[in-house]
Design a protein around this motif. Structure first.
Motif: not given
Length: 217
Positions: A125-133
Motif C-alpha cells: 500500500d505504498g509503504v516500505i515494510v521490513f522486520r528487525t530485532a
C-alpha cells in the motif's frame, strides 16, 4: 533480444578491440556462432563458456554476471558514456515494488552520521515494510525520520538505477496490525534470527535516477 551474458560478451570484445572473427579463432568457434552469442540468449556448455572466457581474457563468473564479491562499478566497461535521467515518483515505486534488499539510514539524537544497515523489504500500500530485532540497532533509532535506498547496478555495462525514499520510520505497535502484516507482508529478515518487530517507512519524498543509454521513465 540479447541476454546479460550476450551484452557482457560483446562489451568485453569491444573493450579488447577484437573482431568477432578474432574471438571466434581464439575460442575455436565459428564466427557466426560468436555473432549469435552476442545477439541472443545462448545456452553454453561449460567447455564453451571456458573457451569463450579464455579468449576474452576474463572469467566465467564475469560473463555470467556472478562477480558479486567486488563493489558495483569496479569492473572495467566498454559501454559508451551513459546518460542520467530522473525518474518520476510513480516509476520509482514501480521499481522498488517487487521488494528485495534495501538500505535503511537513520540518525539518532547526538549522532553526527547516519546508521545505515541492509534489510529485506516489501512494499505494501505504498509503504516500505521490513522486520528487525525488537531491541536491536534499528529499533533503538525509532521512531524518526529515515532514508531508504534501493538500487540495481550492472557495473560492466555502466547501467542501473537508484531510488531514495525519505519519510518517517516507525515500529508497528498494534498487535492486530503486526498479525495482519505477517500474513500480507511475509518479508524474510536480512540477518536471520529473532526479528519480530515490523517497521514501516511512510514516504514523504520519493526520488530516483536511471543511468543508461536508454530512457526508463
Amino acid at each position: 533480444m540479447g541476454s546479460d551474458l550476450s551484452r557482457r560478451v560483446a562489451a568485453r570484445r569491444e573493450e579488447l578491440g577484437l573482431t568477432r572473427e578474432e574471438v571466434a579463432s581464439l575460442a575455436d568457434m565459428d564466427p557466426g556462432y560468436v555473432a549469435y552469442l552476442e545477439e541472443h540468449a545462448p545456452r553454453l556448455t561449460r567447455q564453451a563458456l571456458y573457451r569463450l572466457a579464455a579468449a576474452l581474457g576474463t572469467t566465467q563468473d564475469y560473463l555470467l554476471g556472478a562477480d558479486t564479491a567486488v563493489p558495483p562499478g569496479s569492473a572495467t566497461t566498454a559501454a559508451p558514456l551513459p546518460t542520467t535521467t530522473e525518474l518520476s515518483p510513480h516509476r520509482c515505486m514501480e521499481l522498488v515494488g517487487p521488494g528485495g534488499v534495501g538500505r535503511i539510514g537513520l540518525v539518532a539524537g547526538g549522532d553526527t552520521a547516519p546508521t545505515i544497515l541492509p534489510v529485506n523489504y516489501l512494499v505494501r500500500d505504498g509503504v516500505i515494510v521490513f522486520r528487525t530485532a525488537e531491541h536491536g540497532v534499528i529499533a533503538a533509532h525509532l521512531p524518526g525520520q529515515a532514508a531508504f535506498e534501493v538500487d540495481r547496478v550492472d557495473g560492466a555495462m555502466s547501467e542501473g538505477w537508484s531510488v531514495l525514499v525519505t519519510g518517517r520510520a516507525e515500529p508497528v505497535a498494534e498487535e492486530s496490525e503486526a498479525v495482519a502484516l505477517r500474513v500480507r507482508a511475509p518479508v524474510r529478515p536480512w540477518a536471520g534470527g529473532e526479528r519480530d518487530l515490523f517497521v514501516r517507512v511512510v514516504p514523504d519524498r520519493i526520488s530516483g535516477r536511471h543511468v543508461s543509454g536508454r530512457n526508463l521513465h
